[in-house]
Design a protein around this motif. Sequence first.
Motif, short mmCIF file in Angstrom:
data_model
loop_
_atom_site.label_atom_id
_atom_site.label_comp_id
_atom_site.label_asym_id
_atom_site.label_seq_id
_atom_site.Cartn_x
_atom_site.Cartn_y
_atom_site.Cartn_z
N PHE A 262 0.84 -1.21 0.00
CA PHE A 262 0.00 0.00 0.00
C PHE A 262 0.87 1.25 0.00
O PHE A 262 0.61 2.20 -0.75
N ARG A 263 1.89 1.26 0.85
CA ARG A 263 2.76 2.44 0.91
C ARG A 263 3.56 2.60 -0.38
O ARG A 263 3.78 3.72 -0.85
N GLY A 264 4.01 1.50 -0.95
CA GLY A 264 4.79 1.57 -2.18
C GLY A 264 3.97 2.01 -3.38
O GLY A 264 4.45 2.77 -4.22
N ALA A 265 2.72 1.56 -3.46
CA ALA A 265 1.86 1.92 -4.59
C ALA A 265 1.40 3.37 -4.50
O ALA A 265 1.25 4.05 -5.51
N GLY A 266 1.15 3.84 -3.28
CA GLY A 266 0.72 5.22 -3.10
C GLY A 266 -0.73 5.49 -3.50
O GLY A 266 -1.15 6.64 -3.57
N TRP A 267 -1.51 4.44 -3.75
CA TRP A 267 -2.91 4.63 -4.10
C TRP A 267 -3.69 5.08 -2.87
O TRP A 267 -3.44 4.60 -1.76
N PRO A 268 -4.67 5.97 -3.03
CA PRO A 268 -5.41 6.47 -1.86
C PRO A 268 -6.43 5.50 -1.28
O PRO A 268 -6.95 5.75 -0.20
N LEU A 269 -6.73 4.41 -2.00
CA LEU A 269 -7.75 3.48 -1.53
C LEU A 269 -7.28 2.04 -1.73
O LEU A 269 -6.89 1.65 -2.83
N ASN A 270 -7.34 1.27 -0.66
CA ASN A 270 -6.96 -0.14 -0.68
C ASN A 270 -7.98 -0.90 0.15
O ASN A 270 -8.11 -0.65 1.35
N VAL A 271 -8.72 -1.79 -0.49
CA VAL A 271 -9.76 -2.54 0.20
C VAL A 271 -9.30 -3.98 0.36
O VAL A 271 -8.80 -4.59 -0.57
N VAL A 272 -9.47 -4.50 1.57
CA VAL A 272 -9.16 -5.90 1.86
C VAL A 272 -10.48 -6.62 2.13
O VAL A 272 -11.29 -6.16 2.93
N CYS A 273 -10.67 -7.73 1.42
CA CYS A 273 -11.88 -8.54 1.56
C CYS A 273 -11.50 -9.88 2.20
O CYS A 273 -10.79 -10.67 1.58
N TYR A 274 -11.96 -10.10 3.42
CA TYR A 274 -11.74 -11.39 4.08
C TYR A 274 -12.91 -12.31 3.73
O TYR A 274 -14.08 -11.91 3.82
N LEU A 275 -12.59 -13.52 3.30
CA LEU A 275 -13.62 -14.47 2.86
C LEU A 275 -13.36 -15.82 3.51
O LEU A 275 -12.23 -16.31 3.50
N GLU A 276 -14.40 -16.40 4.08
CA GLU A 276 -14.28 -17.73 4.64
C GLU A 276 -15.54 -18.53 4.30
O GLU A 276 -16.60 -17.96 4.04
N ARG A 277 -15.39 -19.86 4.30
CA ARG A 277 -16.54 -20.73 4.04
C ARG A 277 -16.78 -21.55 5.29
O ARG A 277 -15.88 -22.20 5.81
N ARG A 278 -18.04 -21.54 5.75
CA ARG A 278 -18.45 -22.32 6.91
C ARG A 278 -19.75 -23.03 6.57
O ARG A 278 -20.69 -22.39 6.09
N ASP A 279 -19.79 -24.31 6.80
CA ASP A 279 -20.99 -25.12 6.52
C ASP A 279 -21.51 -24.90 5.11
O ASP A 279 -22.71 -24.80 4.87
N GLY A 280 -20.56 -24.78 4.16
CA GLY A 280 -20.94 -24.65 2.76
C GLY A 280 -21.37 -23.26 2.32
O GLY A 280 -21.75 -23.07 1.17
N ARG A 281 -21.30 -22.27 3.21
CA ARG A 281 -21.70 -20.91 2.86
C ARG A 281 -20.52 -19.96 3.01
O ARG A 281 -19.69 -20.14 3.90
N PHE A 282 -20.48 -18.94 2.15
CA PHE A 282 -19.43 -17.94 2.22
C PHE A 282 -19.86 -16.80 3.13
O PHE A 282 -21.00 -16.35 3.10
N TYR A 283 -18.89 -16.29 3.90
CA TYR A 283 -19.07 -15.11 4.74
C TYR A 283 -17.88 -14.19 4.46
O TYR A 283 -16.77 -14.66 4.24
N TYR A 284 -18.14 -12.89 4.46
CA TYR A 284 -17.06 -11.96 4.15
C TYR A 284 -17.16 -10.72 5.02
O TYR A 284 -18.21 -10.41 5.59
N SER A 285 -16.04 -10.03 5.13
CA SER A 285 -15.98 -8.71 5.75
C SER A 285 -15.01 -7.87 4.92
O SER A 285 -14.11 -8.41 4.27
N LEU A 286 -15.23 -6.57 4.95
CA LEU A 286 -14.43 -5.64 4.14
C LEU A 286 -13.94 -4.50 5.01
O LEU A 286 -14.63 -4.09 5.94
N ALA A 287 -12.79 -3.97 4.65
CA ALA A 287 -12.29 -2.75 5.28
C ALA A 287 -11.46 -2.00 4.26
O ALA A 287 -10.84 -2.60 3.37
N ALA A 288 -11.48 -0.68 4.37
CA ALA A 288 -10.75 0.18 3.44
C ALA A 288 -9.64 0.91 4.17
O ALA A 288 -9.79 1.31 5.34
#
Length: 199
Positions: free
Chosen positions: A156-182
Amino acid sequence: MTVLVSVPVSGKSALPVLFPDSVLRRFLDAAAAEYSRITPDEPRPCFAVLLGTVTPDATVVADLAFGRNARTTDPGARAEFATAIVPRFGSAYENPVRAWWFEPADLLRVARAAEARGLDVLGSIHLHPDWHRLGPDCERDRPLSERPTPMDEYVFRGAGWPLNVVCYLERRDGRFYYSLAAWDGDCAPLPFRAELGEA
């Protein structure tokens, strides 16, 4: 949909990031497809460039663009991983499918196409899977989340872009769950607002 509260950055409020449901769905579909191919030997990254505009009161994402991973084919990428990334962040980054290096020709094409549409390259979004469950035993005590890793912070620091979003994804009991942060280019959190799509 979780909404993060505004966090002051450098004495002023950071602009909220407005993220359309249609763009988020495109990324989540691609991320889920890559996730289904993950093995203990292949983390399978998913990465896209975010396109949009910055207004006086928000950073507005309008679209995203995928490109090729030049992690093992671009001489600059190979050199950076060998001389800077692996020595600093560990031998896990010797794995050629761990981490992403956007193909420079693709990035140029994406930037030109965005400019023709009146959009800017705002930054990136990438996948963090529940690698501590899917990966080798040595990863069990290093869970990922929607927070940047030390390697992400470096990028992120090297690219210098003002926006970087991380998407956490996991599968539990056959279903996907996610969370996001910028995060901004200095790895400070940004308020994230996801559009409520049609039911």
